[in-house]
Design an enzyme around this catalytic site. Structure first.
Site, PDB file in Angstrom:
ATOM      1  N   LYS A 193       0.835  -1.195   0.000  1.00 25.49           N
ATOM      2  CA  LYS A 193       0.000   0.000   0.000  1.00 25.49           C
ATOM      3  C   LYS A 193       0.875   1.252   0.000  1.00 25.49           C
ATOM      4  O   LYS A 193       0.635   2.194  -0.757  1.00 25.49           O
ATOM      5  CB  LYS A 193      -0.897  -0.035   1.239  1.00 25.49           C
ATOM      6  CG  LYS A 193      -2.217   0.635   1.062  1.00 25.49           C
ATOM      7  CD  LYS A 193      -3.113   0.402   2.282  1.00 25.49           C
ATOM      8  CE  LYS A 193      -3.807  -0.944   2.244  1.00 25.49           C
ATOM      9  NZ  LYS A 193      -4.470  -1.280   3.501  1.00 25.49           N
ATOM     10  N   ARG A 221      -3.482   2.724   8.418  1.00 23.78           N
ATOM     11  CA  ARG A 221      -3.755   1.559   7.572  1.00 23.78           C
ATOM     12  C   ARG A 221      -2.558   0.630   7.533  1.00 23.78           C
ATOM     13  O   ARG A 221      -1.430   1.065   7.336  1.00 23.78           O
ATOM     14  CB  ARG A 221      -4.041   2.014   6.148  1.00 23.78           C
ATOM     15  CG  ARG A 221      -4.895   3.235   6.072  1.00 23.78           C
ATOM     16  CD  ARG A 221      -4.880   3.851   4.689  1.00 23.78           C
ATOM     17  NE  ARG A 221      -5.457   2.982   3.680  1.00 23.78           N
ATOM     18  CZ  ARG A 221      -5.430   3.256   2.386  1.00 23.78           C
ATOM     19  NH1 ARG A 221      -4.804   4.339   1.947  1.00 23.78           N
ATOM     20  NH2 ARG A 221      -5.975   2.434   1.523  1.00 23.78           N
ATOM     21  N   GLY A 236      -8.139  -7.734   3.564  1.00 22.76           N
ATOM     22  CA  GLY A 236      -8.986  -7.803   4.743  1.00 22.76           C
ATOM     23  C   GLY A 236      -8.341  -8.406   5.967  1.00 22.76           C
ATOM     24  O   GLY A 236      -8.998  -8.603   6.984  1.00 22.76           O
ATOM     25  N   MET A 275      -5.676  -7.226   7.799  1.00 17.60           N
ATOM     26  CA  MET A 275      -5.241  -6.264   8.797  1.00 17.60           C
ATOM     27  C   MET A 275      -6.302  -5.175   8.913  1.00 17.60           C
ATOM     28  O   MET A 275      -7.016  -4.901   7.968  1.00 17.60           O
ATOM     29  CB  MET A 275      -3.925  -5.623   8.342  1.00 17.60           C
ATOM     30  CG  MET A 275      -2.832  -6.615   8.175  1.00 17.60           C
ATOM     31  SD  MET A 275      -2.297  -7.154   9.785  1.00 17.60           S
ATOM     32  CE  MET A 275      -1.312  -8.526   9.332  1.00 17.60           C
ATOM     33  N   ARG A 310      -3.101  -1.388  -6.576  1.00 16.65           N
ATOM     34  CA  ARG A 310      -2.335  -2.627  -6.505  1.00 16.65           C
ATOM     35  C   ARG A 310      -2.649  -3.432  -7.746  1.00 16.65           C
ATOM     36  O   ARG A 310      -3.623  -3.153  -8.449  1.00 16.65           O
ATOM     37  CB  ARG A 310      -2.696  -3.411  -5.246  1.00 16.65           C
ATOM     38  CG  ARG A 310      -4.141  -3.825  -5.216  1.00 16.65           C
ATOM     39  CD  ARG A 310      -4.479  -4.553  -3.925  1.00 16.65           C
ATOM     40  NE  ARG A 310      -5.914  -4.747  -3.840  1.00 16.65           N
ATOM     41  CZ  ARG A 310      -6.568  -4.969  -2.718  1.00 16.65           C
ATOM     42  NH1 ARG A 310      -5.928  -5.023  -1.575  1.00 16.65           N
ATOM     43  NH2 ARG A 310      -7.868  -5.165  -2.730  1.00 16.65           N
ATOM     44  N   HIS A 319     -15.675  -8.969   0.640  1.00 14.55           N
ATOM     45  CA  HIS A 319     -14.649  -9.888   1.130  1.00 14.55           C
ATOM     46  C   HIS A 319     -14.768 -11.262   0.470  1.00 14.55           C
ATOM     47  O   HIS A 319     -13.811 -11.803  -0.073  1.00 14.55           O
ATOM     48  CB  HIS A 319     -14.771  -9.997   2.651  1.00 14.55           C
ATOM     49  CG  HIS A 319     -13.803 -10.971   3.248  1.00 14.55           C
ATOM     50  ND1 HIS A 319     -14.151 -12.274   3.538  1.00 14.55           N
ATOM     51  CD2 HIS A 319     -12.508 -10.847   3.575  1.00 14.55           C
ATOM     52  CE1 HIS A 319     -13.104 -12.893   4.036  1.00 14.55           C
ATOM     53  NE2 HIS A 319     -12.085 -12.056   4.069  1.00 14.55           N
ATOM     54  N   SER A 356      13.388 -42.288 -16.629  1.00 15.19           N
ATOM     55  CA  SER A 356      12.326 -41.364 -16.227  1.00 15.19           C
ATOM     56  C   SER A 356      12.341 -41.330 -14.702  1.00 15.19           C
ATOM     57  O   SER A 356      12.179 -42.367 -14.048  1.00 15.19           O
ATOM     58  CB  SER A 356      10.980 -41.868 -16.737  1.00 15.19           C
ATOM     59  OG  SER A 356       9.966 -41.015 -16.286  1.00 15.19           O
ATOM     60  N   CYS A 379       8.399 -38.225 -14.307  1.00 19.45           N
ATOM     61  CA  CYS A 379       6.986 -38.557 -14.430  1.00 19.45           C
ATOM     62  C   CYS A 379       6.266 -38.564 -13.084  1.00 19.45           C
ATOM     63  O   CYS A 379       5.144 -39.026 -12.987  1.00 19.45           O
ATOM     64  CB  CYS A 379       6.807 -39.886 -15.136  1.00 19.45           C
ATOM     65  SG  CYS A 379       7.504 -41.264 -14.226  1.00 19.45           S
ATOM     66  N   TYR A 407      12.276 -33.821 -20.854  1.00 17.26           N
ATOM     67  CA  TYR A 407      10.847 -33.559 -20.762  1.00 17.26           C
ATOM     68  C   TYR A 407      10.344 -33.727 -19.334  1.00 17.26           C
ATOM     69  O   TYR A 407      11.009 -34.338 -18.497  1.00 17.26           O
ATOM     70  CB  TYR A 407      10.048 -34.484 -21.701  1.00 17.26           C
ATOM     71  CG  TYR A 407      10.069 -35.930 -21.292  1.00 17.26           C
ATOM     72  CD1 TYR A 407       9.131 -36.441 -20.382  1.00 17.26           C
ATOM     73  CD2 TYR A 407      11.025 -36.812 -21.804  1.00 17.26           C
ATOM     74  CE1 TYR A 407       9.160 -37.770 -19.992  1.00 17.26           C
ATOM     75  CE2 TYR A 407      11.056 -38.137 -21.420  1.00 17.26           C
ATOM     76  CZ  TYR A 407      10.121 -38.615 -20.512  1.00 17.26           C
ATOM     77  OH  TYR A 407      10.148 -39.916 -20.121  1.00 17.26           O
TER      78      TYR A 407
HETATM   79  P1  ADP Z   1      -7.920  -2.658   3.350  1.00 15.05           P
HETATM   80  O1  ADP Z   1      -6.545  -3.109   3.210  1.00 15.05           O
HETATM   81  O2  ADP Z   1      -8.773  -3.488   4.207  1.00 15.05           O
HETATM   82  O3  ADP Z   1      -8.547  -2.294   2.025  1.00 15.05           O
HETATM   83  P2  ADP Z   1      -7.493   0.150   3.673  1.00 15.05           P
HETATM   84  O4  ADP Z   1      -6.422   0.679   4.524  1.00 15.05           O
HETATM   85  O5  ADP Z   1      -7.247   0.216   2.229  1.00 15.05           O
HETATM   86  O6  ADP Z   1      -7.836  -1.287   4.156  1.00 15.05           O
HETATM   87  O7  ADP Z   1      -8.737   1.017   4.070  1.00 15.05           O
HETATM   88  C1  ADP Z   1     -10.044   0.617   4.234  1.00 15.05           C
HETATM   89  C2  ADP Z   1     -10.978   1.582   3.538  1.00 15.05           C
HETATM   90  O8  ADP Z   1     -10.826   2.902   4.039  1.00 15.05           O
HETATM   91  C3  ADP Z   1     -10.706   1.657   2.072  1.00 15.05           C
HETATM   92  O9  ADP Z   1     -11.926   1.709   1.373  1.00 15.05           O
HETATM   93  C4  ADP Z   1      -9.973   2.953   1.915  1.00 15.05           C
HETATM   94  O10 ADP Z   1     -10.168   3.527   0.650  1.00 15.05           O
HETATM   95  C5  ADP Z   1     -10.557   3.799   3.014  1.00 15.05           C
HETATM   96  N1  ADP Z   1      -9.596   4.798   3.463  1.00 15.05           N
HETATM   97  C6  ADP Z   1      -8.375   4.554   3.977  1.00 15.05           C
HETATM   98  N2  ADP Z   1      -7.724   5.685   4.238  1.00 15.05           N
HETATM   99  C7  ADP Z   1      -8.545   6.700   3.888  1.00 15.05           C
HETATM  100  C8  ADP Z   1      -8.420   8.111   3.908  1.00 15.05           C
HETATM  101  N3  ADP Z   1      -7.311   8.715   4.330  1.00 15.05           N
HETATM  102  N4  ADP Z   1      -9.453   8.824   3.460  1.00 15.05           N
HETATM  103  C9  ADP Z   1     -10.578   8.220   3.035  1.00 15.05           C
HETATM  104  N5  ADP Z   1     -10.757   6.900   2.979  1.00 15.05           N
HETATM  105  C10 ADP Z   1      -9.750   6.133   3.407  1.00 15.05           C
HETATM  106 MG    MG Z   2      -7.699  -1.167   0.738  1.00 14.84          MG
HETATM  107 MG    MG Z   3     -10.092  -3.742   6.005  1.00 15.56          MG
END
Ligand code: ADP
Ligand code: MG
Ligand code: MG
Length: 867
Positions: free
Chosen positions: A23, A93, A102, A104, A332, A448, A747, A815, A835
Site C-alpha cells: 500500500k 492503515r 482484509g 489487517m 495494486r 470480502h 524417467s 513422471c 521432458y
Molecule cells: P484494506 O486493506 O482493508 O482495504 P485500507 O487501509 O485500504 O484497508 O482502508 C479501508 C478503507 O478505508 C478503504 O476503502 C480505503 O479507501 C478507506 N480509506 C483509507 N484511508 C482513507 C483516507 N485517508 N481517506 C478516506 N478513505 C480512506
Molecule cells: Mg484497501
Molecule cells: Mg479492512
C-alpha cells in the site's frame, strides 16, 4: 541514529515494497507520477519487525520520527492534529509487502475527540457528517485497539435504527449519530481523547495485528512467510460521506472476471471506504458514477490509463470523491481469474504495453488450473431459484453449511459443501478455503467473499438478495424455497445463478487467449511436456491440452478393470508357471486393445509404458473373502509386512518373467496393429520400474528384446522401440552410470524417489506427521507436491551427471506428480532434462512453467514486468 523508520509519500517509492509495504509503495508511486493522493507517510516494515523482535515495544526513535512526520503533515495540510476548531484527521492503515485482503485492520477518522468533533461540525457546516465520522472512529478504534467485539457496535446501531424506525444508516440524523457516539463510548470507555495517543496506540495495534490468528491462517494458506511484518500508512482523511456529490468506490482497469478492457467496479454515493468492501450496502456498478458525478468519472478514467501505462499491469484501486474532487487511496495489481489473466496478457501485447515474452512471464502457471474447473453442463435442465452477482466463476455443488467451522469439519470428512453466509469476514477464511463454493446474501463484486474466492479460483455468488439465513433454526430461505443446512445446493459463480439440488457439471473449454499465450510459451520453452495417462480418454484430453506424448502409462489399472480382475486373480493364484501362462494368454488381448487405444490417441508421439509395478496381493481380495482354502493360502503367502519395499516393480518381472513377456507382446502387437491401420508407427518406450541394480535391468532388457524380436519375427515386421527404466531409488541415482549402460532412457519417478529418499511413506505422512511438519514449519513445502530440491533434487543431479557421463544421448524425463508443479518444472529445466510428464489437466501449467524457466534465465520475470 539508527535506521530511518518513517518516510513521507512524497519521498517516492524507490525504497520498494519490502520496506514500504504494498500500500505504501503504491501511494508513494502514485504521488510521484502526479496523481491526486492525500498527503501522508509510511512507517516501514522494518519498524514492525523491530517491534516484534523487542517483544512488542517500539524501537528507539520511532515515536519521535512519527511525531516529526505528523508535524510535516500539519504544515502541508495547514491543519493541526487534535485541533478543536478544524482538526487534521488521518487514517491508519496496515499494508504488508504481500497483499493480504482484509487481514489487517484500518482505522479511519483518527484525531477526532469530543471537542474536535464539534469543531469539525462547525468547520464543515455539517454536523451529521462530523458525528458520522466520529462514531466510525469510536467503533473502529474500539474493535482494533480496544478488542471490543464488532457485533456489539452493530447491535447498538441496529437498536438505534429500530428505535428511530429507519432501515438504512443514511437515514439517521445528526442528533441520532450524536446519541450513537455516546452509546459506542459506553462500550469502550477507555477511548483516548488525545489525538497523539490515538495514533501511537493505533500504530502498535497494526503491528500486533500481524500476529492475529486470521492473519496467520491466511499466510499459511498462501505460503507467505511469517517474518515479513507489515508497514503502517498514515493518510490524511478525505471524505466520501459529505453528501450526494461525494462517494467512494473500488475500480479495476479491466474486468477481473473476463479481462475485457474498460473500467469496471463499484461505487457508493455518500459513503466511507469500508462500506463498499464490507458489503454492508450493496453498491452500484461504476457506470452509475458517470451519471451522478461526470467530472470525477472522467478524471477517474484518465487516471486509470495513466496507471496502466505506468505499471503495464491491470490495477485495482480504491478512490474517494469528496465534493466532486477525486482522490486515489490505493492501487495494486488486480487479482483476476485465470481467463482474465490470459486475456489481459494477450491484449496488452497487442496494445504495445508488453512484449510476448513479458506476457508469458506474467501469467501465474498455478492459476491455469482454474480454467480447467467445472462448469454447469450447458445441456443440463435446471431451475434457477435465485440470482446474485457472478463474483467468481466456476460452478460448485454441495451441501449447505452455515458457518466456517462446520464447512471445514464436513469437507475434512469428505463432504462437498457450499458455505452460505449473510456476508463473510476474515474470520471465515478457513471455511472458504475448504468449501467448494461460497454464497452470500450481501456484498458486491468487491466484497470480502468475492475477493477471497476469486483469489483462490473458487466459485462465488455474492449479493444474493433473495437469500435469508436463520442461524437459530439452521435454515435458509431462497425466494420461495426453504432449505435446511445439509440440503444440496448448486451455485454458478460465472452467471450468479443459484439452484436447488445437484446439477451436472462439465469441464470447461479452452479459449483463444489460452491458445495464443500457450502458443507463445511453446516457442520459448526447451523442455518437452508429456502427460501421465492410462486410458485412451486421458490420452486424448492430454493431447488437447498440448501434451507431446505420454511419459507414464501405468498398466496396473488395466489389470484392475472389473471384467479382467477374475483373470488376473486366476493368474496370480496359479499353482504352476504353465497355468499362469495360460491365464496371461487370456489377458493379453485386453492389454493389447488398451495399448491400441492409447497409441491411436497419441499417433506420431512417444508413449512410455511402464510394466506391472504394484505388489501382486493388491489384486487379491481380503483374506476374509477368500473363496477356498487354496486361495487363502496364496493370499497369506503374498502378504508382505512392507509392500512398498516388497515384491514389486522389476522384482515381479524377475520372479515371474511370464507377466512382463505377456505385456511386451501386447505392446508390440498393438504397435504393429496401429502402424498398419494408421500408417504411422507409435514411438514406443518400454519402461521397467523400481530398478536399483544394473543387473536387474540388464536381464529385463534381454527379456524385452528377446520377446519383442520373437513377435516381430513371427509377424515379419520391423518396429523401432526403446527400453528404459524409472529412476526411483537412491541407489539407482548413485549407480546411474552402470544402469545407463543398459537403458535408452530414464524417467525419474519422483513420487517413489521422494518416499525412498526421505524415508516417508506418503500414505502415512499426509494428514499425519507431514501435516504437523508443515504447520510447525519444520518443512516449508510438501515434498510430494514440490520437489525437495536439495535432497531428492541432488540425487537427481548426480544421476543426470553420471548417466550422461557414459551415455550422452540418453533421454531423461520426470513422471512424478512434480512434473506438474511450477517450481519443480523450473528445477527440471535447470537439470537439463528432456521432458516433464504430468497429469493431463496440468499440461498447460507445465508448458507455461517450462517457458518461464527459460525467461528467468533471460532475466524476464513477472516481478520485472510489474506483477
Ligand atoms: P484494506 O486493506 O482493508 O482495504 P485500507 O487501509 O485500504 O484497508 O482502508 C479501508 C478503507 O478505508 C478503504 O476503502 C480505503 O479507501 C478507506 N480509506 C483509507 N484511508 C482513507 C483516507 N485517508 N481517506 C478516506 N478513505 C480512506
Ligand atoms: Mg484497501
Ligand atoms: Mg479492512
Amino acid at each position: 541514529m539508527g535506521a530511518q523508520y518513517v518516510y513521507d509519500f512524497s519521498d517516492g517509492g524507490e525504497l520498494g515494497r519490502e520496506l514500504l509495504g504494498g500500500k505504501g509503495v503504491g501511494l508513494a508511486e502514485m504521488t510521484a507520477i502526479g496523481l491526486p493522493v492525500p498527503a501522508g507517510f509510511t512507517v516501514t516494515t522494518e519498524a514492525c519487525r523491530e517491534y516484534m523482535r523487542l517483544g512488542g515495544t517500539p524501537p528507539d526513535g520511532l515515536d519521535e520520527e512519527i511525531a516529526a512526520a505528523v508535524t510535516r503533515l500539519e504544515e502541508r495540510t495547514g491543519k493541526r492534529f487534535g485541533d478543536h476548531a478544524d482538526p487534521l484527521l488521518v487514517s491508519v492503515r496496515s499494508g504488508a509487502a504481500v497483499s493480504m485482503p482484509g487481514m489487517m485492520d484500518t482505522i479511519l477518522n483518527l484525531g477526532l475527540n469530543d471537542e474536535a468533533v464539534e469543531g469539525l461540525a462547525r468547520a464543515t457546516g455539517n454536523e451529521r457528517f462530523a458525528f458520522d465520522a466520529y462514531r466510525r472512529l469510536v467503533q473502529m478504534f474500539g474493535e482494533v485497539v480496544g478488542g471490543v467485539e464488532g457485533r456489539r457496535f452493530e447491535h447498538e446501531l441496529g437498536a438505534l435504527k429500530a428505535e428511530r424506525g429507519v432501515t438504512e444508516d443514511v437515514e439517521l440524523e445528526a442528533a441520532d449519530l450524536r446519541e450513537l457516539v455516546s452509546r459506542f463510548k459506553d462500550l469502550h470507555p477507555e477511548f483516548p481523547q488525545d489525538a497523539r495517543e490515538q495514533l501511537e496506540r493505533a500504530v502498535r495495534a497494526v503491528f500486533d495485528s500481524w500476529e492475529t490468528p486470521r492473519a496467520q491462517v491466511y499466510r499459511r494458506a498462501n505460503a507467505i512467510p511469517d517474518d515479513l511484518g507489515t508497514a503502517v500508512n498514515v493518510v490524511q482523511m478525505v471524505f466520501g460521506n459529505k453528501g450526494e456529490s461525494s462517494g467512494t468506490g473500488v475500480a479495476f482497469t479491466r474486468d477481473p472476471s473476463t479481462g475485457e478492457p474498460g473500467l469496471w467496479g463499484e461505487f457508493l454515493t455518500n459513503a466511507q471506504g469500508e462500506d463498499v468492501v464490507a458489503g454492508i450496502r450493496t453498491p452500484e456498478p461504476i457506470a452509475a458514477m458517470q451519471e451522478r458525478l461526470p467530472e470525477a468519472f472522467d478524471q477517474l478514467t484518465a487516471t486509470m490509463s495513466r496507471l496502466e501505462e505506468n505499471y503495464r499491469e491491470m490495477q485495482d484501486i480504491e478512490f474517494t470523491v469528496e465534493e466532486g474532487t477525486l482522490y486515489l487511496l490505493q492501487t495494486r495489481t488486480g487479482k483476476r481469474t485465470a481467463a482474465a489473466a490470459l486475456r489481459i496478457a494477450v491484449d496488452m501485447v497487442s496494445e504495445g504495453l508488453l512484449t510476448q515474452e513479458q506476457a508469458v512471464a506474467r501469467v501465474d502457471p498455478r492459476q491455469l488450473d482454474q480454467l480447467l474447473h467445472p462448469m454447469i453442463d450447458p445441456r443440463a435442465d435446471y431451475d434457477v431459484v435465485a440470482r446474485g452477482l457472478n463474483a467468481s466463476p466456476g460452478a460448485a455443488t454441495g451441501k449447505i453449511v452455515l458457518d466456517a467451522d462446520r464447512a471445514q469439519e464436513q469437507e475434512s470428512a469428505g463432504q462437498a459443501v457450499v458455505l452460505v453466509r449473510t456476508e463473510t469476514t476474515p474470520d471465515d477464511i478457513h471455511g472458504i478455503i475448504e468449501a467448494r463454493g461460497v454464497l452470500t446474501a450481501h456484498g458486491g463484486m468487491t466484497s470480502h467473499a468475492a475477493v477471497v474466492a476469486r483469489g483462490m479460483g473458487k466459485p462465488c455468488v455474492s449479493g444474493c438478495e433473495a437469500l435469508t439465513i436463520d442461524l437459530t433454526a439452521r435454515r435458509i430461505r431462497l425466494g420461495q424455497h426453504e432449505l435446511a443446512e445439509g440440503d444440496v445446493l448448486t451455485i454458478d459463480g460465472g452467471t450468479g445463478e443459484v439452484i436447488v439440488g445437484e446439477v451436472a457439471l462439465v469441464p470447461p473449454s479452452i479459449d483463444e487467449s489460452f491458445e495464443t499465450l500457450l502458443g507463445w510459451a511453446d516457442q520459448i520453452r526447451r523442455l518437452r511436456v508429456r502427460a501421465n495417462a492410462d486410458t485412451p480418454e486421458d490420452a486424448a484430453k492430454a493431447r488437447e491440452f498440448g501434451a507431446e506424448g505420454i511419459g507414464l502409462c501405468r498398466t496396473e489399472h488395466m489389470f484392475m478393470a472389473e471384467e479382467r480382475l477374475p483373470l488376473v486373480r486366476a493368474m496370480i493364484l496359479s499353482s504352476s508357471e504353465d497355468e499362469r501362462r495360460g491365464e496371461l494368454e487370456r489377458l493379453l488381448p485386453f492389454q493389447q486393445a488398451d495399448f491400441e487405444g492409447i497409441f491411436t490417441a497419441m499417433a506420431g508421439l512417444p508413449v512410455t509404458i511402464r510394466l506391472l509395478d504394484p505388489p501382486l496381493h493388491e489384486f487379491l481380495p481380503p483374506l476374509e473373502e477368500a473363496e477356498s482354502e487354496e486361495m487363502a493360502r496364496r493370499i497369506r503367502a503374498l502378504r508382505e509386512a512392507n509392500p512398498m519395499l516388497g515384491t514389486r516393480g522389476c522384482r515381479l518381472g524377475l520372479l515371474y518373467p511370464e507377466i512382463y513377456e505377456m505385456q511386451v507382446r501386447a505392446i508390440v502387437r498393438a504397435a504393429l496393429a496401429v502402424a498398419e491401420r494408421t500408417g504411422e508407427a507409435p514411438l514406443v518406450e518400454i519402461m521397467h520400474p523400481l530398478v536399483g541394480f544394473a543387473e536387474e535391468l540388464r536381464r529385463l532388457r534381454r527379456l524385452t528384446l528377446d520377446t519383442a524380436s520373437a513377435e516381430l519375427e513371427q509377424a515379419s515386421r520391423q518396429l523401432d522401440y526403446h527400453v528404459g527404466t524409472m529412476i526411483e531409488l537412491p541407489r539407482a541415482c548413485l549407480r546411474a552410470d552402470e544402469i545407463a549402460a543398459e537403458a535408452d532412457f530414464f524417467s525419474f519417478g519422483t513420487n517413489d524417489l521422494t518416499q525412498t529418499t526421505l524415508g516417508f511413506s506418503r500414505d502415512d505422512a499426509e494428514g499425519k506427521f507431514l501435516t504437523h511438519y508443515l504447520e510447525d514449519r519444520i518443512l516449508e513445502t510438501n515434498p510430494f507436491e514440490t520437489l525437495d530440491v536439495s535432497g531428492v533434487g541432488d540425487l537427481m543431479r548426480i544421476a543426470v551427471e553420471r548417466a550422461r557421463g557414459v551415455a550422452p544421448e540418453i533421454k531423461l524425463g520426470i513422471c512424478g506428480e512434480h512434473g506438474g508443479d511450477a517450481p519443480s518444472v523450473a528445477f527440471c529445466h535447470e537439470l537439463g532434462l528432456d521432458y516433464v510428464s504430468c497429469s493431463p489437466y496440468r499440461v498447460p501449467l507445465a508448458r507455461l512453467a517450462a517457458a518461464q524457466a527459460v525467461l528467468a534465465e533471460r532475466g524476464v520475470t513477472a516481478a520485472q514486468v510489474g506483477g
